[in-house]
Design an enzyme around this catalytic site. Structure first.
Site, PDB file in Angstrom:
ATOM      1  NE  ARG A  14      -3.421   0.170   2.790  1.00 56.17           N
ATOM      2  CZ  ARG A  14      -3.600  -0.289   4.029  1.00 56.17           C
ATOM      3  NH1 ARG A  14      -3.050   0.335   5.045  1.00 56.17           N
ATOM      4  NH2 ARG A  14      -4.329  -1.351   4.250  1.00 56.17           N
ATOM      5  CE1 TYR A  15       0.608   4.100   4.164  1.00 55.27           C
ATOM      6  CE2 TYR A  15       1.033   1.896   5.001  1.00 55.27           C
ATOM      7  CZ  TYR A  15       0.319   3.076   5.056  1.00 55.27           C
ATOM      8  OH  TYR A  15      -0.650   3.231   5.989  1.00 55.27           O
TER       9      TYR A  15
ATOM     10  NE  ARG B  81       5.377   2.411   6.237  1.00 55.95           N
ATOM     11  CZ  ARG B  81       4.962   3.575   5.739  1.00 55.95           C
ATOM     12  NH1 ARG B  81       5.417   4.030   4.575  1.00 55.95           N
ATOM     13  NH2 ARG B  81       4.045   4.282   6.391  1.00 55.95           N
TER      14      ARG B  81
ATOM     15  CB  CYS C  26      -3.967 -15.675  16.045  1.00 58.05           C
ATOM     16  SG  CYS C  26      -3.904 -14.472  14.737  1.00 58.05           S
TER      17      CYS C  26
ATOM     18  CB  CYS D 238      -7.802  -9.719  19.449  1.00 56.39           C
ATOM     19  SG  CYS D 238      -6.130 -10.352  19.733  1.00 56.39           S
TER      20      CYS D 238
ATOM     21  CB  CYS E 141      -8.943  -9.422  14.930  1.00 57.23           C
ATOM     22  SG  CYS E 141      -7.784  -9.734  13.578  1.00 57.23           S
TER      23      CYS E 141
ATOM     24  NE  ARG F 212      -3.948  -7.870   7.809  1.00 58.07           N
ATOM     25  CZ  ARG F 212      -2.788  -7.449   8.294  1.00 58.07           C
ATOM     26  NH1 ARG F 212      -2.137  -8.168   9.169  1.00 58.07           N
ATOM     27  NH2 ARG F 212      -2.290  -6.296   7.914  1.00 58.07           N
TER      28      ARG F 212
ATOM     29  CG  ASP G 241      -8.581  -0.312  11.432  1.00 58.76           C
ATOM     30  OD1 ASP G 241      -8.327   0.871  11.137  1.00 58.76           O
ATOM     31  OD2 ASP G 241      -7.708  -1.168  11.674  1.00 58.76           O
TER      32      ASP G 241
ATOM     33  CG  ASP H  11      -4.423   1.660   8.515  1.00 56.47           C
ATOM     34  OD1 ASP H  11      -4.204   2.268   7.448  1.00 56.47           O
ATOM     35  OD2 ASP H  11      -3.773   0.668   8.880  1.00 56.47           O
TER      36      ASP H  11
ATOM     37  CE  LYS I  17      -0.560   1.465  10.152  1.00 53.39           C
ATOM     38  NZ  LYS I  17      -0.261   0.746   8.885  1.00 53.39           N
TER      39      LYS I  17
HETATM   40  C1  LIG Z   1       0.538  -0.240   8.857  1.00 48.88           C
HETATM   41  C2  LIG Z   1       1.061  -0.750   7.604  1.00 48.88           C
HETATM   42  C3  LIG Z   1       2.408  -0.597   7.270  1.00 48.88           C
HETATM   43  C4  LIG Z   1       3.402   0.061   8.203  1.00 48.88           C
HETATM   44  O1  LIG Z   1       3.130   1.403   8.424  1.00 48.88           O
HETATM   45  P1  LIG Z   1       4.053   2.280   9.393  1.00 48.88           P
HETATM   46  O2  LIG Z   1       3.337   3.578   9.513  1.00 48.88           O
HETATM   47  O3  LIG Z   1       5.388   2.396   8.749  1.00 48.88           O
HETATM   48  O4  LIG Z   1       4.148   1.545  10.705  1.00 48.88           O
HETATM   49  C5  LIG Z   1       2.833  -1.096   6.058  1.00 48.88           C
HETATM   50  N1  LIG Z   1       1.990  -1.694   5.200  1.00 48.88           N
HETATM   51  C6  LIG Z   1       0.678  -1.849   5.481  1.00 48.88           C
HETATM   52  C7  LIG Z   1      -0.191  -2.512   4.489  1.00 48.88           C
HETATM   53  C8  LIG Z   1       0.185  -1.391   6.710  1.00 48.88           C
HETATM   54  O5  LIG Z   1      -1.112  -1.570   7.000  1.00 48.88           O
HETATM   55  S1  SF4 Z   2      -5.326  -8.795  16.482  1.00 51.62           S
HETATM   56 FE1  SF4 Z   2      -6.043 -10.354  14.993  1.00 51.62          FE
HETATM   57  S2  SF4 Z   2      -4.184 -11.001  13.892  1.00 51.62           S
HETATM   58 FE2  SF4 Z   2      -3.519  -9.976  15.813  1.00 51.62          FE
HETATM   59  S3  SF4 Z   2      -3.299 -11.626  17.328  1.00 51.62           S
HETATM   60 FE3  SF4 Z   2      -5.357 -10.785  17.563  1.00 51.62          FE
HETATM   61  S4  SF4 Z   2      -6.662 -12.096  16.255  1.00 51.62           S
HETATM   62 FE4  SF4 Z   2      -4.521 -12.449  15.614  1.00 51.62          FE
END
Ligand SMILES: *Cc1c(COP(=O)(O)O)cnc(C)c1O
Ligand code: SF4
Length: 349
Positions: A91-92, A95, A104, A108, A111, A113, A274, A311, A318
């Protein structure tokens, strides 16, 4: 007793806690929701006499998870759209995040994701690893890779070594973040053998990214696990999720951040929740979050202060949520409010 034992059903929970009506109302048969998974070591941190215990709220589901409120989706960050390969989210420009596995140690309830977590797809296979590693090789602008999931430390040392090797053999300079809740949820997974394996990859740094949301998670075992990384040259940074009824007050966050810092774990992000389906009851409004941010800035040192961040929906990225201390521009000067309520001016140009 098996020390890896986890609580994975409502009936197992009911035999240990007096469940509230809201907790009893969670429908485990709804396959779209994250199943219950609470490691026994984490469960032990719950005070059974406190129905609003902050550890309990993170792992015991409630009927509110069945409610989808406005704007919520299963993939609030549009990670599917930003998938560069099957497991790589780019996305960036500089990185990317690699989804090592969907497994996991703990589930949580907040979560973000959950479109992916615990869906039983398992660890990335050889082809998926190769694909992602080739992509990173072809994109030298990617300087940092996040190993996330799921939790990478559910993989064994051999699997991890293969995964890290695939990327680092092509990109020895690649900084790798190890994003894991293992120190909080399965501290015994962090062994000297694991650290020794990581140390064989010494061409670029690793960073450990932990998730501790409440000071009670910083047990002796959790701190031993993080210290093992830090003592061996892997710095630890913490990402806390701001959660209603868990850590949404200044005293709780202050204690968490100061205790993290005292144990050499740098508070990095404080995340706004989120817009993920079924988590409205755990979210704090940004307005309240900003008040907490201002209060923390007064009470914490610069080192102990995390960056409050959001985010943005639909993969916007972010953004920092930081109070401004500039009040106005007057007679060629900027007028600042001090964190403690006074005023100072500084030339505007
Ligand atoms: C959060 C995130 C990052 C890292 O972001 P930083 O601001 O550098 O901590 C990189 N890629 C994705 C897809 C993310 O969600
Ligand atoms: S936040 Fe989501 S991905 Fe992270 S440890 Fe908890 S359940 Fe697993």
């Amino acid at each position: 007793m098996n020390r890896d034992a986890s609580i994975t059903s409502l009936s197992a929970l009911a035999s240990k806690l007096t469940l509230s009506e809201e907790e009893k109302g969670f429908d485990e048969s709804d396959g779209t929701l994250l199943p219950i998974k609470i490691p026994s070591s984490f469960f032990k941190l719950i005070n059974p006499d406190d129905p609003s215990d902050p550890i309990r709220r993170q792992v015991v589901p409630t009927v509110f998870e069945h409610a989808e409120s406005g704007g919520e989706t299963l993939d609030p960050l549009a990670e599917k759209r930003h998938a560069a390969t099957a497991r790589l989210i780019h996305r960036y420009p500089n990185r990317a995040a690699f989804l090592t596995t969907d497994l996991c140690f703990i589930h949580c309830r907040h979560c973000f994701r959950r479109r992916f977590t615990g869906t039983f797809q398992g660890p990335a296979n050889e082809e998926e690893i190769e694909q992602a590693a080739r992509y990173v090789e072809k994109h030298p602008e990617i300087t940092e890779l996040l190993f996330t999931g799921g939790d990478l430390f559910t993989l064994n040392d051999v699997q991890l070594e293969t995964m890290i090797g695939a990327f680092r053999s092509r990109r020895p300079d690649l900084i790798i973040r190890l994003c894991s809740r293992a120190p909080a949820a399965r501290a015994e997974r962090i062994t000297p053998a694991l650290i020794a394996m990581l140390k064989t990859f010494d061409t670029a740094p690793f960073f450990l990214m932990t998730q501790f949301n409440h000071v009670r998670e910083l047990t002796k075992e959790a701190l031993r696990a993080t210290a093992l990384f830090i003592d061996n040259g892997i710095p630890a940074m913490n990402q806390t999720v701001l959660l209603k009824g868990v850590n949404d007050d200044a005293d709780t966050l202050k204690e968490l951040c100061n205790t993290l810092l005292a144990n050499r774990i740098k508070p990095y992000y404080l995340f706004q929740g989120d817009l993920v389906s079924g988590t409205a009851h755990l979210r704090v409004s940004i307005e309240d979050g900003m008040k907490l941010e201002a209060e923390l800035r007064k009470r914490l040192s610069g080192l102990a202060m995390p960056l409050y961040a959001l985010d943005l929906p639909k993969g916007g990225g972010k953004v920092p949520l930081v109070n401004s201390y500039v009040e106005e521009k007057k007679d060629g000067a900027l007028i600042f409010r001090t964190p403690y309520g006074g005023h100072r001016s500084y030339p505007a140009d």
